[in-house]
Design a protein around this motif. Structure first.
Motif, PDB file in Angstrom:
ATOM      1  N   ASP A  25       0.834  -1.260   0.167  1.00 36.02           N
ATOM      2  CA  ASP A  25       0.118  -0.055  -0.045  1.00 36.02           C
ATOM      3  C   ASP A  25       0.742   1.387  -0.168  1.00 36.02           C
ATOM      4  N   ARG A  63     -14.901  -7.845  -1.034  1.00 34.78           N
ATOM      5  CA  ARG A  63     -13.752  -7.182  -0.705  1.00 34.78           C
ATOM      6  C   ARG A  63     -13.964  -6.114   0.259  1.00 34.78           C
ATOM      7  N   ARG A  84     -11.642 -14.130  -6.082  1.00 35.97           N
ATOM      8  CA  ARG A  84     -10.872 -14.486  -7.324  1.00 35.97           C
ATOM      9  C   ARG A  84     -11.404 -15.503  -8.290  1.00 35.97           C
ATOM     10  N   ARG A 106      -3.707  -5.667  -8.538  1.00 37.66           N
ATOM     11  CA  ARG A 106      -3.643  -6.836  -7.696  1.00 37.66           C
ATOM     12  C   ARG A 106      -4.120  -7.824  -8.430  1.00 37.66           C
ATOM     13  N   THR A 111      -2.232 -12.072  -2.475  1.00 37.79           N
ATOM     14  CA  THR A 111      -2.480 -13.238  -1.501  1.00 37.79           C
ATOM     15  C   THR A 111      -1.321 -13.781  -0.661  1.00 37.79           C
ATOM     16  N   TYR A 114       0.345 -10.749   1.105  1.00 34.42           N
ATOM     17  CA  TYR A 114      -0.643 -10.231   2.440  1.00 34.42           C
ATOM     18  C   TYR A 114      -0.712 -11.182   3.610  1.00 34.42           C
ATOM     19  N   GLN A 115      -1.545 -12.195   2.893  1.00 33.61           N
ATOM     20  CA  GLN A 115      -1.992 -13.504   3.951  1.00 33.61           C
ATOM     21  C   GLN A 115      -0.751 -14.503   4.151  1.00 33.61           C
ATOM     22  N   PHE A 173      -5.633  -3.140   6.191  1.00 30.08           N
ATOM     23  CA  PHE A 173      -4.257  -3.147   5.773  1.00 30.08           C
ATOM     24  C   PHE A 173      -3.544  -1.910   5.912  1.00 30.08           C
ATOM     25  N   GLU A 174      -3.746  -0.961   5.357  1.00 26.61           N
ATOM     26  CA  GLU A 174      -3.249   0.452   5.294  1.00 26.61           C
ATOM     27  C   GLU A 174      -2.709   0.921   6.707  1.00 26.61           C
TER      28      GLU A 174
HETATM   29  P1  TYD Z   1      -5.792  -1.480  -2.819  1.00 31.06           P
HETATM   30  O1  TYD Z   1      -5.326  -2.594  -3.940  1.00 31.06           O
HETATM   31  O2  TYD Z   1      -4.298  -0.952  -2.475  1.00 31.06           O
HETATM   32  O3  TYD Z   1      -6.588  -0.453  -3.190  1.00 31.06           O
HETATM   33  P2  TYD Z   1      -7.065   0.808  -2.529  1.00 31.06           P
HETATM   34  O4  TYD Z   1      -6.087   1.702  -3.290  1.00 31.06           O
HETATM   35  O5  TYD Z   1      -8.219   1.223  -2.899  1.00 31.06           O
HETATM   36  O6  TYD Z   1      -6.619   0.837  -1.260  1.00 31.06           O
HETATM   37  O7  TYD Z   1      -6.245  -2.324  -1.643  1.00 31.06           O
HETATM   38  C1  TYD Z   1      -6.562  -3.573  -1.300  1.00 31.06           C
HETATM   39  C2  TYD Z   1      -6.020  -4.006  -0.071  1.00 31.06           C
HETATM   40  O8  TYD Z   1      -6.367  -5.634   0.085  1.00 31.06           O
HETATM   41  C3  TYD Z   1      -4.506  -3.999   0.197  1.00 31.06           C
HETATM   42  O9  TYD Z   1      -4.226  -3.428   1.295  1.00 31.06           O
HETATM   43  C4  TYD Z   1      -4.078  -5.334  -0.083  1.00 31.06           C
HETATM   44  C5  TYD Z   1      -5.169  -6.358   0.351  1.00 31.06           C
HETATM   45  N1  TYD Z   1      -5.131  -7.512  -0.250  1.00 31.06           N
HETATM   46  C6  TYD Z   1      -4.950  -8.785   0.280  1.00 31.06           C
HETATM   47  O10 TYD Z   1      -4.808  -8.534   1.510  1.00 31.06           O
HETATM   48  N2  TYD Z   1      -4.975  -9.972  -0.307  1.00 31.06           N
HETATM   49  C7  TYD Z   1      -5.154 -10.014  -1.667  1.00 31.06           C
HETATM   50  O11 TYD Z   1      -5.326 -11.354  -2.156  1.00 31.06           O
HETATM   51  C8  TYD Z   1      -5.472  -8.861  -2.421  1.00 31.06           C
HETATM   52  C9  TYD Z   1      -5.877  -9.018  -3.829  1.00 31.06           C
HETATM   53  C10 TYD Z   1      -5.744  -7.634  -1.742  1.00 31.06           C
END
Ligand code: TYD
Length: 226
Positions: A25, A63, A84, A106, A111, A114-115, A173-174
């Motif tokens: 992010d 989402r 997905r 993304r 995944t 992040y996960q 997440f941010e």
């Molecule tokens: P992001 O793509 O950054 O969109 P925006 O700019 O609108 O915030 O936000 C998606 C968030 O989802 C980002 O923090 C990453 C997270 N994410 C996962 O944790 N796992 C995944 O598989 C995907 C696709 C995204």
């Protein structure tokens, strides 16, 4: 095990191009995603712009849950993979069959990053889910859908955090620590090493124009833009 569905697209033959953008992010993907879409359109190509989690009505609902609700890492992984699956079946595969350029903000690498690395969820289970979700019939067949090219915006987490600070109300997440994003970056690195031909690593700490030139070069090297 087989998930039979008569109208499931084949996931295999396509005339289109599938490009994903990845990064932590605050890495600054957004403007370049738009610019790349315009560059393809200027060449007369139809572009499908999309994002993950999301891209379909159902996946956008998932989402909202994933980005706003606390849950354990497996639940989160299952929800992003469910999103997905719908995204592939309803939007991505039909667009590739039409011959579109599909640009996704993304895809699966997120995944793992992040996960998998960020939250520490088991990598092997994610590989299993990837294979289940990204083949046409669920685990059967050898073809696992992946982007043709993944542009990984690599940025130091401290710089990304400074860019994000005050920009908007942070989502789940941010608002994570720099340490979390260091792990996420490590996850992207690991994915790149496992499939290096698919990846272009973009040094995202440069001026916007310089970053754009790198994005363009990566796409030109594939012969997709003049
Ligand atoms: P992001 O793509 O950054 O969109 P925006 O700019 O609108 O915030 O936000 C998606 C968030 O989802 C980002 O923090 C990453 C997270 N994410 C996962 O944790 N796992 C995944 O598989 C995907 C696709 C995204």
């Amino acid at each position: 095990m087989s998930i039979s569905s008569k109208d499931s697209p084949s996931f295999m033959t396509h005339r289109g191009i599938f490009i994903s953008f990845e990064g932590i992010d605050g890495a600054g993907k957004s403007t370049h995603i738009e610019a790349l879409a315009h560059a393809f359109e200027a060449q007369g190509r139809a572009v499908t712009l999309t994002r993950e989690p999301g891209g379909t009505a159902l996946a956008e609902k998932l989402r909202t849950l994933v980005l706003n609700e606390a849950m354990d890492a497996l639940t989160e992984a299952l929800l992003v993979f469910a999103a997905r699956r719908d995204h592939l079946q309803q939007l991505i595969e039909p667009a590739l069959v039409r011959g579109d350029v599909v640009i996704s903000d993304r895809f699966t690498d997120a995944t793992f990053a992040y996960q998998g690395s960020g939250r520490g969820y088991d990598w092997k289970t994610l590989l299993y889910l990837e294979r289940l979700v990204q083949t046409a019939q669920g685990l059967e067949g050898d073809f696992v859908r992946q982007p043709d090219l993944t542009l990984w915006f690599d940025l130091d987490p401290d710089i990304a955090a400074a860019r994000l600070a005050g920009a908007r109300v942070p989502d789940k997440f941010e608002s994570q620590s720099a340490e979390f994003f260091r792990r996420v970056s490590g996850g992207y690195e690991r994915r790149m090493q496992a499939d290096s031909k698919r990846f272009a690593r973009i040094a995202a700490d440069n001026l916007r124009d310089v970053v754009w030139q790198h994005v363009l070069q990566a796409v030109q090297q594939q012969g997709w833009l003049p």
